[in-house]
Write a protein that holds these residues in place. Structure first.
Motif, PDB file in Angstrom:
ATOM      1  N   ASN A   1      32.712  40.308 -12.638  1.00 10.81           N
ATOM      2  CA  ASN A   1      32.821  40.713 -11.237  1.00 10.81           C
ATOM      3  C   ASN A   1      33.525  42.061 -11.125  1.00 10.81           C
ATOM      4  OD1 ASN A   1      32.653  40.164  -8.341  1.00 10.81           O
ATOM      5  ND2 ASN A   1      34.872  39.919  -8.458  1.00 10.81           N
ATOM      6  N   LEU A   2      34.600  42.233 -11.895  1.00  8.91           N
ATOM      7  CA  LEU A   2      35.353  43.488 -11.829  1.00  8.91           C
ATOM      8  C   LEU A   2      34.525  44.649 -12.375  1.00  8.91           C
ATOM      9  CD1 LEU A   2      38.921  42.262 -12.835  1.00  8.91           C
ATOM     10  CD2 LEU A   2      38.022  42.811 -10.564  1.00  8.91           C
ATOM     11  N   ILE A   3      33.763  44.379 -13.427  1.00 10.32           N
ATOM     12  CA  ILE A   3      32.926  45.437 -14.004  1.00 10.32           C
ATOM     13  C   ILE A   3      31.891  45.907 -12.982  1.00 10.32           C
ATOM     14  CG2 ILE A   3      31.100  45.845 -15.705  1.00 10.32           C
ATOM     15  CD1 ILE A   3      32.762  44.239 -17.693  1.00 10.32           C
ATOM     16  N   ALA A   4      31.244  44.939 -12.318  1.00 14.21           N
ATOM     17  CA  ALA A   4      30.257  45.309 -11.301  1.00 14.21           C
ATOM     18  C   ALA A   4      30.926  46.084 -10.168  1.00 14.21           C
ATOM     19  CB  ALA A   4      29.560  44.062 -10.756  1.00 14.21           C
ATOM     20  N   ALA A   5      32.151  45.671  -9.801  1.00 11.94           N
ATOM     21  CA  ALA A   5      32.872  46.363  -8.724  1.00 11.94           C
ATOM     22  C   ALA A   5      33.182  47.802  -9.137  1.00 11.94           C
ATOM     23  CB  ALA A   5      34.156  45.612  -8.382  1.00 11.94           C
ATOM     24  N   ALA A   6      33.552  47.987 -10.408  1.00 18.53           N
ATOM     25  CA  ALA A   6      33.846  49.335 -10.891  1.00 18.53           C
ATOM     26  C   ALA A   6      32.591  50.199 -10.828  1.00 18.53           C
ATOM     27  CB  ALA A   6      34.383  49.272 -12.320  1.00 18.53           C
ATOM     28  N   GLY A   7      31.463  49.631 -11.242  1.00 18.12           N
ATOM     29  CA  GLY A   7      30.204  50.371 -11.191  1.00 18.12           C
ATOM     30  C   GLY A   7      29.848  50.762  -9.773  1.00 18.12           C
ATOM     31  N   MET A   8      30.095  49.834  -8.853  1.00 17.54           N
ATOM     32  CA  MET A   8      29.799  50.101  -7.442  1.00 17.54           C
ATOM     33  C   MET A   8      30.663  51.252  -6.934  1.00 17.54           C
ATOM     34  SD  MET A   8      27.960  48.897  -4.922  1.00 17.54           S
ATOM     35  CE  MET A   8      27.630  47.153  -5.157  1.00 17.54           C
ATOM     36  N   THR A   9      31.950  51.215  -7.289  1.00 20.28           N
ATOM     37  CA  THR A   9      32.860  52.278  -6.854  1.00 20.28           C
ATOM     38  C   THR A   9      32.387  53.632  -7.368  1.00 20.28           C
ATOM     39  OG1 THR A   9      34.600  50.628  -7.104  1.00 20.28           O
ATOM     40  CG2 THR A   9      35.307  52.887  -6.720  1.00 20.28           C
ATOM     41  N   LEU A  10      32.011  53.661  -8.640  1.00 18.31           N
ATOM     42  CA  LEU A  10      31.512  54.904  -9.235  1.00 18.31           C
ATOM     43  C   LEU A  10      30.302  55.417  -8.457  1.00 18.31           C
ATOM     44  CD1 LEU A  10      31.550  56.890 -11.681  1.00 18.31           C
ATOM     45  CD2 LEU A  10      29.883  55.368 -12.752  1.00 18.31           C
TER      46      LEU A  10
ATOM     47  N   MET B   1      26.671  33.402  -6.645  1.00 18.20           N
ATOM     48  CA  MET B   1      26.017  33.802  -5.402  1.00 18.20           C
ATOM     49  C   MET B   1      26.878  34.854  -4.703  1.00 18.20           C
ATOM     50  SD  MET B   1      25.471  31.883  -1.885  1.00 18.20           S
ATOM     51  CE  MET B   1      24.922  30.318  -2.363  1.00 18.20           C
ATOM     52  N   SER B   2      28.172  34.614  -4.723  1.00 15.92           N
ATOM     53  CA  SER B   2      29.089  35.539  -4.073  1.00 15.92           C
ATOM     54  C   SER B   2      29.087  36.899  -4.781  1.00 15.92           C
ATOM     55  CB  SER B   2      30.480  34.922  -4.081  1.00 15.92           C
ATOM     56  OG  SER B   2      31.388  35.744  -3.444  1.00 15.92           O
ATOM     57  N   GLY B   3      29.044  36.884  -6.108  1.00 14.02           N
ATOM     58  CA  GLY B   3      29.008  38.132  -6.865  1.00 14.02           C
ATOM     59  C   GLY B   3      27.719  38.897  -6.599  1.00 14.02           C
ATOM     60  N   ALA B   4      26.606  38.174  -6.571  1.00 12.91           N
ATOM     61  CA  ALA B   4      25.320  38.803  -6.278  1.00 12.91           C
ATOM     62  C   ALA B   4      25.350  39.380  -4.873  1.00 12.91           C
ATOM     63  CB  ALA B   4      24.194  37.776  -6.408  1.00 12.91           C
ATOM     64  N   ASN B   5      25.984  38.655  -3.973  1.00 10.48           N
ATOM     65  CA  ASN B   5      26.155  39.102  -2.594  1.00 10.48           C
ATOM     66  C   ASN B   5      26.869  40.459  -2.553  1.00 10.48           C
ATOM     67  OD1 ASN B   5      26.482  38.942   0.291  1.00 10.48           O
ATOM     68  ND2 ASN B   5      28.556  38.221  -0.071  1.00 10.48           N
ATOM     69  N   ALA B   6      27.904  40.594  -3.395  1.00  8.50           N
ATOM     70  CA  ALA B   6      28.619  41.869  -3.428  1.00  8.50           C
ATOM     71  C   ALA B   6      27.734  42.979  -3.993  1.00  8.50           C
ATOM     72  CB  ALA B   6      29.885  41.729  -4.260  1.00  8.50           C
ATOM     73  N   ILE B   7      26.915  42.630  -4.979  1.00 12.73           N
ATOM     74  CA  ILE B   7      26.101  43.662  -5.622  1.00 12.73           C
ATOM     75  C   ILE B   7      25.040  44.220  -4.664  1.00 12.73           C
ATOM     76  CG2 ILE B   7      24.377  44.059  -7.438  1.00 12.73           C
ATOM     77  CD1 ILE B   7      26.112  42.331  -9.269  1.00 12.73           C
ATOM     78  N   HIS B   8      24.476  43.377  -3.790  1.00 10.92           N
ATOM     79  CA  HIS B   8      23.497  43.977  -2.871  1.00 10.92           C
ATOM     80  C   HIS B   8      24.191  44.835  -1.816  1.00 10.92           C
ATOM     81  CE1 HIS B   8      24.171  41.154   0.338  1.00 10.92           C
ATOM     82  NE2 HIS B   8      23.564  40.147  -0.237  1.00 10.92           N
ATOM     83  N   GLY B   9      25.524  44.837  -1.860  1.00  4.04           N
ATOM     84  CA  GLY B   9      26.263  45.787  -1.030  1.00  4.04           C
ATOM     85  C   GLY B   9      25.984  47.225  -1.424  1.00  4.04           C
ATOM     86  N   VAL B  10      25.248  47.401  -2.520  1.00  4.98           N
ATOM     87  CA  VAL B  10      24.839  48.736  -2.954  1.00  4.98           C
ATOM     88  C   VAL B  10      24.063  49.445  -1.842  1.00  4.98           C
ATOM     89  CG1 VAL B  10      22.607  48.125  -3.973  1.00  4.98           C
ATOM     90  CG2 VAL B  10      23.940  49.976  -4.966  1.00  4.98           C
TER      91      VAL B  10
ATOM     92  N   PHE C   1      33.220  41.471  -3.274  1.00  7.33           N
ATOM     93  CA  PHE C   1      33.906  41.480  -4.573  1.00  7.33           C
ATOM     94  C   PHE C   1      35.256  40.770  -4.504  1.00  7.33           C
ATOM     95  CE2 PHE C   1      31.091  45.152  -5.779  1.00  7.33           C
ATOM     96  CZ  PHE C   1      30.519  44.535  -6.870  1.00  7.33           C
ATOM     97  N   VAL C   2      35.988  40.969  -3.405  1.00 10.46           N
ATOM     98  CA  VAL C   2      37.316  40.350  -3.312  1.00 10.46           C
ATOM     99  C   VAL C   2      37.195  38.826  -3.224  1.00 10.46           C
ATOM    100  CG1 VAL C   2      39.410  40.169  -1.927  1.00 10.46           C
ATOM    101  CG2 VAL C   2      38.380  42.394  -2.306  1.00 10.46           C
ATOM    102  N   VAL C   3      36.252  38.343  -2.407  1.00  9.38           N
ATOM    103  CA  VAL C   3      36.067  36.892  -2.299  1.00  9.38           C
ATOM    104  C   VAL C   3      35.680  36.305  -3.658  1.00  9.38           C
ATOM    105  CG1 VAL C   3      34.430  35.182  -1.454  1.00  9.38           C
ATOM    106  CG2 VAL C   3      35.605  36.640   0.153  1.00  9.38           C
ATOM    107  N   THR C   4      34.772  36.976  -4.356  1.00 11.04           N
ATOM    108  CA  THR C   4      34.357  36.485  -5.672  1.00 11.04           C
ATOM    109  C   THR C   4      35.547  36.442  -6.616  1.00 11.04           C
ATOM    110  OG1 THR C   4      32.285  37.647  -5.268  1.00 11.04           O
ATOM    111  CG2 THR C   4      32.613  36.757  -7.459  1.00 11.04           C
ATOM    112  N   ASP C   5      36.341  37.499  -6.590  1.00  9.62           N
ATOM    113  CA  ASP C   5      37.498  37.543  -7.479  1.00  9.62           C
ATOM    114  C   ASP C   5      38.459  36.415  -7.161  1.00  9.62           C
ATOM    115  OD1 ASP C   5      38.910  39.060  -9.591  1.00  9.62           O
ATOM    116  OD2 ASP C   5      40.467  39.157  -8.048  1.00  9.62           O
ATOM    117  N   ARG C   6      38.630  36.127  -5.873  1.00  9.22           N
ATOM    118  CA  ARG C   6      39.547  35.041  -5.514  1.00  9.22           C
ATOM    119  C   ARG C   6      39.042  33.697  -6.023  1.00  9.22           C
ATOM    120  NH1 ARG C   6      41.351  34.253   0.313  1.00  9.22           N
ATOM    121  NH2 ARG C   6      42.259  32.426  -0.658  1.00  9.22           N
ATOM    122  N   MET C   7      37.735  33.496  -5.941  1.00  9.15           N
ATOM    123  CA  MET C   7      37.192  32.231  -6.459  1.00  9.15           C
ATOM    124  C   MET C   7      37.418  32.130  -7.955  1.00  9.15           C
ATOM    125  SD  MET C   7      33.475  31.800  -4.821  1.00  9.15           S
ATOM    126  CE  MET C   7      33.139  32.209  -3.135  1.00  9.15           C
ATOM    127  N   LEU C   8      37.165  33.238  -8.654  1.00  6.94           N
ATOM    128  CA  LEU C   8      37.213  33.192 -10.114  1.00  6.94           C
ATOM    129  C   LEU C   8      38.647  33.163 -10.635  1.00  6.94           C
ATOM    130  CD1 LEU C   8      34.281  35.618 -10.745  1.00  6.94           C
ATOM    131  CD2 LEU C   8      34.318  33.164 -11.197  1.00  6.94           C
TER     132      LEU C   8
END
Lengths: 467, 106
Positions: free
Chosen positions: A37-46, B41-50, B88-95
């Motif tokens: 999760n943190l790695i993906a977040a770092a990539g997003m920030t970049l 699901m939550s992590g994927a949710n953050a990724i489509h934040g792209v 990302f923050v919600v996912t991190d809190r879960m994990l």
């Protein structure tokens, strides 16, 4: 110089895409999930930083309005951070739904803004189609997610009426037809575009409204993949590879995840979407035949547990609502000190989302190895002296195995009646989330312990300690 | 038909990325244990934040005197940021929950 900057943008996008893929991969293993999760977040920030400072539009201009952009990011970060930090663990699923809706809305707004800008030449309907698709998918995801949020939060009940499936279908056809019409226009038609937006939002509401609250996780997962596709539409509009990779990756992974979730409940996606979960209640009539339930007092329950060799706990959403995950862990520790073997049987859809219960128990420091998955638990119930069902209902309902007319028929359940004794802790005799009766409560082995999960557990702990 | 083919050919790299990403998404997810469904699901949710990238671009290209566009663009940036940061923050809190207990076992 400009060319060099373009190379840096491109390189960063490649790197960000890799972090998304690696991040998702790591998220699917317990040991590496958090780092992923943190790695993906770092990539997003970049990717965000590079876009802000180095991105050039096709005509070679750097981005303007940076003040506005920074302000937007600051506002979004502040709200998102605080909301995500403050939300209770039990409310996580609706929070995911909320953030998902934000992403969908973002994609829809992008499409709204890009639509009048695209070149309305006869040959460019393809790009218009992508823009319209982004609007439709993002908009549906937004309003659908808001309804899912409301349902999980308990603000919105299930509303259905006859002909709803038909209405939704007509609505979908209308939305698609208007979208297609706008795609082939030779000049921008903003009033119609706004009408299309309104219809799309309405469709999202109608789409989620009739689906039962218990099925919201599946819906959120589906809308999650919708938003992914909407983001990918944006990637197509801007020829932006990182948006495309991220969006499509989530779109396809989300679809698979949705199917896996349906499979965990032994149902098909179609059945979830139009199956009207819990709308018929044929088992309600059968309930009368069961006779009375038997109650057990706290002290009797304490004695039963203290002198068992093996106790299994079946936690459900009721436990989470009462915030009793720490209390059940205390009871477990106390019983272990007395030499009782305690484990937890976790149904795949316990809580409000698959894996939700694991997260909640983990929050209370329950050791990982005490959590049994369904198959494993069902093999062990036979050797358990007592099973405590705390705030769970549908996942232990034998109707899923025996009553073909039951709406949950076919869903795999935890077969707690294999154990010698079953104690069901419940607030009242009301039906579970799916709204159906539970024959387990009338089983000769079952005794009911009524009351709030947390306070009853606390009394139970006091009694067990005294024994 | 010809227009469509031409359009696809014009975006051939994109089409390539889409097809490969579909397979990649399926492959990456298919062996996930049930307990990780929610965080995943939550992590994927953050990724489509792209999608925030698109919001930044559309905002950055808006004419500085077109207030409707500025307001809409601002809204898009806020929404996209909410998706990314919240996700990302919600996912991190879960994990974090899983992590804590693992530390204790060690």
């Amino acid at each position: 110089m400009a060319a060099m900057q373009e190379i840096w943008v491109w390189l960063s996008y490649v790197a960000a895409s890799v972090t998304f893929i690696v991040g998702l991969k790591m998220l699917s293993h317990p040991e590496t999930a958090r780092r992923g999760n943190l790695i993906a977040a770092a990539g997003m920030t970049l990717a965000i930083l590079v876009t802000l400072f180095l991105y050039r539009s096709p005509d070679g201009q750097l981005l303007g309005n940076r003040g506005w952009i920074f302000a937007g990011i600051a506002v979004g970060t502040a709200i998102g951070w605080v909301a995500a930090k403050r939300v209770k663990m039990t409310a996580m699923p609706q929070m995911v739904s909320l953030f998902n809706g934000m992403g969908g809305a973002c994609a829809a707004v992008i499409s709204l803004m890009e639509y009048p800008h695209h070149d309305f030449a006869p040959g460019s309907w393809n790009l218009a189609a992508v823009i319209i698709a982004g609007l439709l998918i993002g908009g549906t995801s937004f309003s659908g997610s808001m309804i899912a949020f409301g349902k999980l939060n308990g603000n919105i009940g299930d509303r259905r009426f006859s002909g709803q499936v038909m209405l939704n279908l007509i609505m979908l056809v209308l939305v698609l037809a208007l979208g297609a019409y706008l795609t082939f226009q030779q000049s921008p038609n903003m009033p119609l575009l706004l009408l299309l937006t309104a219809m799309t939002l309405l469709y999202g509401v109608l789409f989620v409204m009739p689906i039962g609250g218990a099925d919201m996780p599946v819906v959120i997962s589906l809308l999650n993949s919708f938003t992914g596709v909407a983001a990918a539409c944006g990637g197509f509009i801007y020829n932006n590879q990182v948006m495309l990779t991220g969006g499509i990756l989530v779109g396809s992974a989300g679809t698979i995840l949705t199917i896996l979730m349906c499979r965990a409940m032994n149902r098909s996606l179609l059945n979830v979407l139009v199956g009207h979960f819990g709308s018929s209640s044929p088992s309600a009539g059968a309930a009368g035949e069961h006779g009375a339930v038997k109650e057990i007092s706290v002290s009797d329950a304490a004695v039963l547990l203290s002198y068992s060799r093996k106790v299994m706990v079946v936690p459900g959403y009721g436990l989470a609502v009462a915030q009793a995950q720490h209390t059940i862990h205390e009871l477990e520790k106390l019983l272990e000190e007395k030499g009782v073997e305690v484990s937890y049987a976790i149904h795949p859809v316990a809580g409000r989302m698959p894996g939700h219960m694991n997260v909640l128990l983990a929050e209370a420091d329950v050791p990982y190895n005490k959590l049994l998955e369904m198959e494993q638990a069902n093999n062990e119930f036979g050797t358990a002296d007592a099973v405590i069902v705390v705030g769970a209902n549908d996942v232990v309902n034998p109707a899923a195995k025996t009553d073909a007319s039951s709406p949950i028929y076919g869903m795999p359940i935890l077969d707690v009646s294999l154990a010698k004794n079953v104690i069901v802790m419940k607030r009242s005799m009301s039906a579970g989330y799916a709204g159906i009766e539970n024959a387990l409560f009338y089983d000769p082995k079952t005794r009911m312990l009524f009351g709030d999960a947390k306070s009853t557990l606390q009394k139970l702990i006091a009694e067990v300690a005294a024994n | 038909m010809e227009q469509l083919l031409y359009f696809l050919f014009e975006h051939r790299e994109m089409v390539f990325i889409i097809i490969l990403s579909i397979f990649l998404g399926v492959e990456v997810i298919s062996h996930v244990p049930t307990i990780l469904h929610t965080p995943l699901m939550s992590g994927a949710n953050a990724i489509h934040g792209v999608v925030i990238i698109g919001a930044i671009i559309v905002m950055g290209q808006a004419e500085p005197d077109n207030y409707a566009a500025l307001v809409l663009g601002f809204l898009a940036v806020v929404l996209g940021t909410l998706n990314v940061v919240g996700g990302f923050v919600v996912t991190d809190r879960m994990l974090e929950m899983f992590k804590k207990k693992k530390g204790k076992q060690a």
